[in-house]
Write a protein that holds these residues in place. Structure first.
Motif, PDB file in Angstrom:
ATOM      1  N   VAL A  20       1.000  -1.073  -0.102  1.00  0.00           N
ATOM      2  CA  VAL A  20      -0.356  -0.030  -0.245  1.00  0.00           C
ATOM      3  C   VAL A  20       1.089   1.084   0.099  1.00  0.00           C
ATOM      4  CG1 VAL A  20      -1.307   1.583   0.968  1.00  0.00           C
ATOM      5  CG2 VAL A  20      -1.670  -0.785   0.971  1.00  0.00           C
ATOM      6  N   ARG A  21       1.823   1.379   0.751  1.00  0.00           N
ATOM      7  CA  ARG A  21       2.989   1.841   1.099  1.00  0.00           C
ATOM      8  C   ARG A  21       3.943   2.476  -0.240  1.00  0.00           C
ATOM      9  NH1 ARG A  21       3.509   0.142   5.840  1.00  0.00           N
ATOM     10  NH2 ARG A  21       5.436  -0.847   5.552  1.00  0.00           N
ATOM     11  N   THR A  22       3.877   1.394  -1.299  1.00  0.00           N
ATOM     12  CA  THR A  22       4.510   1.295  -2.561  1.00  0.00           C
ATOM     13  C   THR A  22       3.622   2.537  -3.328  1.00  0.00           C
ATOM     14  OG1 THR A  22       6.276  -0.549  -1.643  1.00  0.00           O
ATOM     15  CG2 THR A  22       5.813   0.062  -4.334  1.00  0.00           C
ATOM     16  N   ARG A  23       2.343   1.330  -3.228  1.00  0.00           N
ATOM     17  CA  ARG A  23       1.535   2.445  -4.703  1.00  0.00           C
ATOM     18  C   ARG A  23       1.365   4.062  -4.351  1.00  0.00           C
ATOM     19  NH1 ARG A  23      -0.771  -2.788  -4.166  1.00  0.00           N
ATOM     20  NH2 ARG A  23      -2.380  -2.249  -2.190  1.00  0.00           N
ATOM     21  N   GLU A  24       1.060   4.427  -2.572  1.00  0.00           N
ATOM     22  CA  GLU A  24       0.632   5.298  -2.645  1.00  0.00           C
ATOM     23  C   GLU A  24       1.795   6.140  -3.092  1.00  0.00           C
ATOM     24  OE1 GLU A  24       0.474   5.141   1.481  1.00  0.00           O
ATOM     25  OE2 GLU A  24      -2.011   5.118   1.504  1.00  0.00           O
ATOM     26  N   ARG A  25       3.208   5.548  -2.812  1.00  0.00           N
ATOM     27  CA  ARG A  25       4.696   6.474  -3.226  1.00  0.00           C
ATOM     28  C   ARG A  25       4.273   6.601  -4.916  1.00  0.00           C
ATOM     29  NH1 ARG A  25       9.343   3.841  -1.222  1.00  0.00           N
ATOM     30  NH2 ARG A  25      10.769   4.223  -3.049  1.00  0.00           N
ATOM     31  N   ILE A  26       3.554   5.574  -5.594  1.00  0.00           N
ATOM     32  CA  ILE A  26       4.008   5.698  -7.079  1.00  0.00           C
ATOM     33  C   ILE A  26       2.886   6.427  -7.489  1.00  0.00           C
ATOM     34  CG2 ILE A  26       3.739   4.522  -8.860  1.00  0.00           C
ATOM     35  CD1 ILE A  26       4.839   1.848  -7.616  1.00  0.00           C
ATOM     36  N   LEU A  27       1.556   6.835  -7.209  1.00  0.00           N
ATOM     37  CA  LEU A  27       1.015   7.578  -6.921  1.00  0.00           C
ATOM     38  C   LEU A  27       0.795   9.005  -6.937  1.00  0.00           C
ATOM     39  CD1 LEU A  27      -2.201   5.587  -6.255  1.00  0.00           C
ATOM     40  CD2 LEU A  27      -2.086   6.466  -8.573  1.00  0.00           C
ATOM     41  N   ALA A  28       1.807   9.086  -6.407  1.00  0.00           N
ATOM     42  CA  ALA A  28       2.619  10.934  -6.102  1.00  0.00           C
ATOM     43  C   ALA A  28       3.841  10.989  -6.792  1.00  0.00           C
ATOM     44  CB  ALA A  28       2.883  10.516  -3.948  1.00  0.00           C
ATOM     45  N   ALA A  29       4.447  10.152  -7.055  1.00  0.00           N
ATOM     46  CA  ALA A  29       5.045  10.004  -8.825  1.00  0.00           C
ATOM     47  C   ALA A  29       4.724  10.612  -9.400  1.00  0.00           C
ATOM     48  CB  ALA A  29       6.160   9.246  -8.127  1.00  0.00           C
ATOM     49  N   ALA A  30       3.588  10.035 -10.069  1.00  0.00           N
ATOM     50  CA  ALA A  30       3.038   9.999 -10.917  1.00  0.00           C
ATOM     51  C   ALA A  30       2.099  11.577 -10.769  1.00  0.00           C
ATOM     52  CB  ALA A  30       1.147   8.374 -11.081  1.00  0.00           C
ATOM     53  N   ALA A  31       1.406  11.767 -10.495  1.00  0.00           N
ATOM     54  CA  ALA A  31       0.692  13.032 -10.261  1.00  0.00           C
ATOM     55  C   ALA A  31       1.728  13.784 -10.069  1.00  0.00           C
ATOM     56  CB  ALA A  31      -0.210  12.744  -8.463  1.00  0.00           C
ATOM     57  N   ARG A  32       2.215  14.325  -9.574  1.00  0.00           N
ATOM     58  CA  ARG A  32       3.087  14.659  -9.903  1.00  0.00           C
ATOM     59  C   ARG A  32       4.361  14.969 -11.188  1.00  0.00           C
ATOM     60  NH1 ARG A  32       6.311  12.897  -4.708  1.00  0.00           N
ATOM     61  NH2 ARG A  32       7.607  12.096  -6.514  1.00  0.00           N
ATOM     62  N   ALA A  33       3.717  13.797 -11.687  1.00  0.00           N
ATOM     63  CA  ALA A  33       4.758  14.165 -12.962  1.00  0.00           C
ATOM     64  C   ALA A  33       3.791  14.371 -14.086  1.00  0.00           C
ATOM     65  CB  ALA A  33       4.865  12.438 -13.608  1.00  0.00           C
ATOM     66  N   PHE A  34       2.255  13.994 -13.769  1.00  0.00           N
ATOM     67  CA  PHE A  34       1.103  14.956 -15.122  1.00  0.00           C
ATOM     68  C   PHE A  34       0.761  15.520 -14.699  1.00  0.00           C
ATOM     69  CE2 PHE A  34      -0.226   9.617 -14.859  1.00  0.00           C
ATOM     70  CZ  PHE A  34       0.513   9.528 -15.853  1.00  0.00           C
ATOM     71  N   ALA A  35       1.068  16.322 -13.401  1.00  0.00           N
ATOM     72  CA  ALA A  35       1.125  17.629 -13.153  1.00  0.00           C
ATOM     73  C   ALA A  35       1.773  18.748 -14.015  1.00  0.00           C
ATOM     74  CB  ALA A  35       0.851  17.910 -11.684  1.00  0.00           C
ATOM     75  N   ALA A  36       2.779  18.253 -13.622  1.00  0.00           N
ATOM     76  CA  ALA A  36       4.011  19.038 -14.271  1.00  0.00           C
ATOM     77  C   ALA A  36       4.428  19.388 -16.493  1.00  0.00           C
ATOM     78  CB  ALA A  36       5.278  18.628 -13.901  1.00  0.00           C
ATOM     79  N   LYS A  37       4.241  17.708 -16.214  1.00  0.00           N
ATOM     80  CA  LYS A  37       4.606  17.689 -17.938  1.00  0.00           C
ATOM     81  C   LYS A  37       2.921  17.142 -19.040  1.00  0.00           C
ATOM     82  CE  LYS A  37       8.363  15.628 -18.633  1.00  0.00           C
ATOM     83  NZ  LYS A  37       9.057  14.130 -18.525  1.00  0.00           N
ATOM     84  N   GLY A  38       2.213  16.391 -18.517  1.00  0.00           N
ATOM     85  CA  GLY A  38       1.404  16.421 -19.120  1.00  0.00           C
ATOM     86  C   GLY A  38       1.172  14.756 -19.582  1.00  0.00           C
ATOM     87  N   TYR A  39      -0.182  14.489 -19.339  1.00  0.00           N
ATOM     88  CA  TYR A  39      -0.045  12.214 -19.761  1.00  0.00           C
ATOM     89  C   TYR A  39       0.798  11.881 -20.929  1.00  0.00           C
ATOM     90  CZ  TYR A  39      -1.622   7.989 -20.897  1.00  0.00           C
ATOM     91  OH  TYR A  39      -1.188   6.612 -21.817  1.00  0.00           O
ATOM     92  N   PRO A  40       1.338  12.939 -21.834  1.00  0.00           N
ATOM     93  CA  PRO A  40       1.707  12.430 -23.152  1.00  0.00           C
ATOM     94  C   PRO A  40       3.272  12.490 -23.244  1.00  0.00           C
ATOM     95  CG  PRO A  40       0.130  13.919 -23.595  1.00  0.00           C
ATOM     96  CD  PRO A  40       0.164  14.120 -22.676  1.00  0.00           C
ATOM     97  N   ALA A  41       3.984  13.257 -21.954  1.00  0.00           N
ATOM     98  CA  ALA A  41       5.400  13.329 -21.805  1.00  0.00           C
ATOM     99  C   ALA A  41       5.634  12.940 -20.744  1.00  0.00           C
ATOM    100  CB  ALA A  41       5.579  14.687 -21.648  1.00  0.00           C
ATOM    101  N   VAL A  42       5.096  12.164 -20.348  1.00  0.00           N
ATOM    102  CA  VAL A  42       5.284  11.408 -19.098  1.00  0.00           C
ATOM    103  C   VAL A  42       6.118  10.179 -19.344  1.00  0.00           C
ATOM    104  CG1 VAL A  42       4.825  10.417 -16.822  1.00  0.00           C
ATOM    105  CG2 VAL A  42       4.025  12.579 -17.396  1.00  0.00           C
ATOM    106  N   THR A  43       6.762   9.308 -19.066  1.00  0.00           N
ATOM    107  CA  THR A  43       7.136   7.956 -19.074  1.00  0.00           C
ATOM    108  C   THR A  43       7.078   7.360 -17.737  1.00  0.00           C
ATOM    109  OG1 THR A  43       9.505   8.695 -18.423  1.00  0.00           O
ATOM    110  CG2 THR A  43       8.245   8.455 -20.702  1.00  0.00           C
ATOM    111  N   ILE A  44       7.012   5.787 -17.726  1.00  0.00           N
ATOM    112  CA  ILE A  44       7.175   4.873 -16.630  1.00  0.00           C
ATOM    113  C   ILE A  44       8.621   5.901 -15.779  1.00  0.00           C
ATOM    114  CG2 ILE A  44       7.604   2.904 -15.501  1.00  0.00           C
ATOM    115  CD1 ILE A  44       4.702   3.471 -16.415  1.00  0.00           C
ATOM    116  N   LEU A  45       9.763   6.081 -16.888  1.00  0.00           N
ATOM    117  CA  LEU A  45      11.100   6.101 -15.840  1.00  0.00           C
ATOM    118  C   LEU A  45      10.676   7.047 -15.805  1.00  0.00           C
ATOM    119  CD1 LEU A  45      14.026   5.206 -16.138  1.00  0.00           C
ATOM    120  CD2 LEU A  45      14.406   6.972 -18.070  1.00  0.00           C
TER     121      LEU A  45
END
Length: 218
Positions: A20-45
């Motif tokens: 659960v903690r790992t998924r929360e960490r991933i989602l927080a990182a994904a949210a920061r990436a999507f908010a800053a760069k937008g969906y098309p520009a974000v990669t899993i890396l």
């Protein structure tokens, strides 16, 4: 029960909590990436590096970028729902509840990366390979129900029907947050929101004074 038996029973729960903690960490990182760069520009890396883990670890929990976008959007919807619940607990007058909801949502748009990411993903929904929940339907329905409650009190007003007024308020608010985002990273969104409410519902001033989140006039 021996200590080893006790530990063996606790281990599955510990693994679940770690996951659960790992998924929360991933989602927080994904949210920061999507908010800053937008969906098309974000990669899993991008997400993996922001979360401080490997791509494999991200893929273990989310099969692809679409799954991450859907999970962030779901979290966005839950956060919006939590804001609405917190306003309902205040027992403000109906128009005061509407104003407080919009003001708290404005603050969340300004400060909460998950809210910012969720809004941006909704704008980019045609680029995402999964169906995202439709935005702001429950939010609009809640505002409409509060406005209908005001009408049920028998107080005279010149307001449009509750469903129409709710649609106008929500459309105006989410348009305002987009403009504030483009112009100054939403720094003045709270001020724009209170001006919006005062303009669309001129009779709201008395209820606005009861709102904990309302900026105070000098």
């Amino acid at each position: 029960m021996s200590p080893s038996d006790l530990n063996s029973r606790r281990e599955p729960r510990r693994k679940q909590e770690r996951a659960v903690r790992t998924r929360e960490r991933i989602l927080a990182a994904a949210a920061r990436a999507f908010a800053a760069k937008g969906y098309p520009a974000v990669t899993i890396l991008d997400v993996a590096e922001a979360a401080g883990m490997t791509k494999s670890a991200v893929y273990f929990h989310y099969e692809n970028k679409d799954a991450l976008a859907l999970a962030v959007t779901d979290l966005f919807s839950r956060r919006i729902g939590e804001i609405a619940d917190s306003v309902e607990q205040l027992n403000l007058p109906p128009v005061g509840s509407v104003a407080e909801l919009l003001l708290r949502t404005a603050t969340a748009f300004r400060d909460d990366t998950v809210i910012q990411a969720g809004a941006r993903l909704q704008l980019e929904r045609q680029l995402i390979g999964v169906r995202l929940p439709l935005p702001y339907e429950a939010y609009t329905d809640l505002i409409s129900s509060w406005l209908a409650r005001k009408r049920e009190t028998g107080a005279r007003d010149d307001l449009p029907p509750p469903d129409m007024l709710a649609t106008v308020l929500v459309s105006a608010f989410f348009g305002a947050q987009h403009i504030a985002w483009v112009l100054n990273d939403r720094a003045d969104l709270v001020e724009r929101t209170i001006a919006l409410v005062r303009t669309i519902i001129p009779s709201a001033e008395g209820d606005i004074k009861l709102c904990p989140s309302a900026p105070r006039r000098c």
